[in-house]
Design a protein around this motif. Structure first.
Motif, PDB file in Angstrom:
ATOM      1  N   UNK A  12     -61.102  14.658  59.972  1.00 48.44           N
ATOM      2  CA  UNK A  12     -59.911  15.704  59.226  1.00 48.44           C
ATOM      3  C   UNK A  12     -58.797  15.499  59.541  1.00 48.44           C
ATOM      4  N   UNK A  13     -57.898  15.230  58.707  1.00 44.14           N
ATOM      5  CA  UNK A  13     -56.544  14.622  58.775  1.00 44.14           C
ATOM      6  C   UNK A  13     -55.420  15.700  58.904  1.00 44.14           C
ATOM      7  N   UNK A  14     -55.436  16.409  60.290  1.00 42.36           N
ATOM      8  CA  UNK A  14     -54.671  17.589  60.480  1.00 42.36           C
ATOM      9  C   UNK A  14     -53.463  16.906  61.509  1.00 42.36           C
ATOM     10  N   UNK A  15     -53.614  15.970  62.211  1.00 45.40           N
ATOM     11  CA  UNK A  15     -52.765  15.571  63.406  1.00 45.40           C
ATOM     12  C   UNK A  15     -53.008  16.587  64.279  1.00 45.40           C
ATOM     13  N   UNK A  16     -54.028  16.970  64.600  1.00 49.37           N
ATOM     14  CA  UNK A  16     -54.481  18.066  65.815  1.00 49.37           C
ATOM     15  C   UNK A  16     -55.176  17.084  66.631  1.00 49.37           C
ATOM     16  N   UNK A  17     -54.844  17.111  67.994  1.00 47.89           N
ATOM     17  CA  UNK A  17     -55.490  16.142  68.890  1.00 47.89           C
ATOM     18  C   UNK A  17     -57.009  16.661  69.644  1.00 47.89           C
ATOM     19  N   UNK A  18     -57.898  16.792  68.906  1.00 48.34           N
ATOM     20  CA  UNK A  18     -58.974  17.315  69.183  1.00 48.34           C
ATOM     21  C   UNK A  18     -60.308  16.645  68.770  1.00 48.34           C
ATOM     22  N   UNK A  19     -61.137  16.937  69.331  1.00 55.84           N
ATOM     23  CA  UNK A  19     -62.434  16.461  69.124  1.00 55.84           C
ATOM     24  C   UNK A  19     -63.832  17.360  69.243  1.00 55.84           C
ATOM     25  N   UNK A  20     -64.828  17.531  68.290  1.00 57.84           N
ATOM     26  CA  UNK A  20     -65.749  18.256  68.384  1.00 57.84           C
ATOM     27  C   UNK A  20     -66.964  17.410  68.304  1.00 57.84           C
ATOM     28  N   UNK A  21     -67.890  17.510  69.505  1.00 53.90           N
ATOM     29  CA  UNK A  21     -69.428  17.057  69.328  1.00 53.90           C
ATOM     30  C   UNK A  21     -70.333  18.241  69.033  1.00 53.90           C
ATOM     31  N   UNK A  22     -71.134  17.903  68.012  1.00 53.11           N
ATOM     32  CA  UNK A  22     -72.113  19.110  67.823  1.00 53.11           C
ATOM     33  C   UNK A  22     -73.546  18.692  67.545  1.00 53.11           C
ATOM     34  N   UNK A  23     -74.524  19.503  68.083  1.00 53.88           N
ATOM     35  CA  UNK A  23     -75.790  19.346  67.734  1.00 53.88           C
ATOM     36  C   UNK A  23     -76.037  19.649  66.343  1.00 53.88           C
TER      37      UNK A  23
END
Lengths: 205, 205
Positions: A83-94
């Motif tokens: 997702x091209x928001x330039x937010x420095x975040x990652x989500x791993x999800x089941x």
């Protein structure tokens, strides 16, 4: 007593091995990718072994490569979305339970614990005044302590993107996604290059 | 006399080594990625050694991983761009000269030379009637002879995408791209997940 950062295991490997993998794939040991290594490491630990996790990153810079290198999720296999928001975040999800963990760079912690990293990330100093070696040492020193993780439930963007049906362009004869108009994007004038001449497959199998 | 396909060099490696690399990164030896291996191999050969090439792929399925595995271009380092057209094509181009080579799966050649591959790609047969082993053998047998390459000049999409400036969201305190409105995308209600509870960084360095 703290152990030396380069001796710690990250993403199931030694930090040294991770750095080698990063350099080989990404071309250099980018600070954003070193941070990403710790972000993915924490998200993996939180979600636990045996969970088939999909991933979302919120920037196209650096972070996608951390996910691709240290989880089974890649852009090409469809388990990683960008997702091209330039937010420095990652989500791993089941992907069955639709719950997971989001890890982001915490600016408050970063400013308090690692001013060099904060100034680099916020672009408050010229690049030349913060050599890569200084940043790398700083990041390996703070590890996940500049990050914040939270458990999340997925509300959107969690579905795998299926390949659309395959159409054949009546103008050029190439295949393209069937959910589009009659002509392929290039023949509609949306192309990014102009052909000059075909090449012979001299080395064909 | 044809040499055995598994003995040929592709992307500077043996086919066996390429298959191992593909399986390790992508999770399985996807037919699209095997085709991608030959597409990248041809584009690399045409552009020649010593050229710093950027890449564009015209589908998000499989092909991005072939570029990431067999060239220095990755999503995270910004040298690979993905255009979501579901066209099975890749372009490598000299980022200074703005010229390069586009390689695509040629449906005419595929139908003539490898009906199994054509039927799989066009989804004319159910998946179970074309086992992966059959497809793999077919692809390794035809190699680049089902592809077409052409030299091209770049007309668009060739510029590197620079990171935007960094803003701080006044609501959540996270960073995001500064070319956006005042609040970050999540705080504007565009998020993809809802937070439940923060996690402690017990394993922090």
């Amino acid at each position: 007593m703290k152990s030396e950062p380069h001796l710690q295991a990250v993403c199931g490997k030694s930090v040294g091995e991770c750095l080698r993998i990063i350099e080989q794939f990404h071309g250099w040991r980018a600070p954003g990718l070193l941070l990403g290594m710790y972000m993915v490491d924490w998200a993996l630990e939180l979600i636990g072994e045996g969970v088939e996790a999909d991933a979302i990153v919120e920037t196209r810079h650096c972070l996608p490569d951390a996910v691709q290198l240290f989880t089974p999720c890649t852009v090409g296999n469809g388990w990683l979305k960008i997702i091209d928001w330039d937010c420095f975040a990652v989500t791993l999800y089941d992907r069955r339970e639709l719950s997971g963990f989001r890890v982001h760079l915490d600016l408050g912690k970063t400013e308090a614990l690692c001013p060099d990293l904060f100034n680099w990330f916020m672009r408050r100093v010229p690049k030349r005044s913060l050599p890569l070696e200084v940043l790398e040492k700083a990041i390996l020193g703070v590890g996940r302590s500049v990050l914040t993780a939270e458990s999340v439930v997925m509300t959107d963007a969690y579905k795998r993107i299926k390949k659309s049906g395959t159409a054949v362009c009546p103008s050029c004869g190439e295949s393209f996604g069937a959910d589009r108009p009659r002509l392929c994007p290039s023949c509609r004038g949306e192309g990014y290059c102009s052909p000059l001449e075909p090449q012979s497959a001299s080395g064909a199998a």
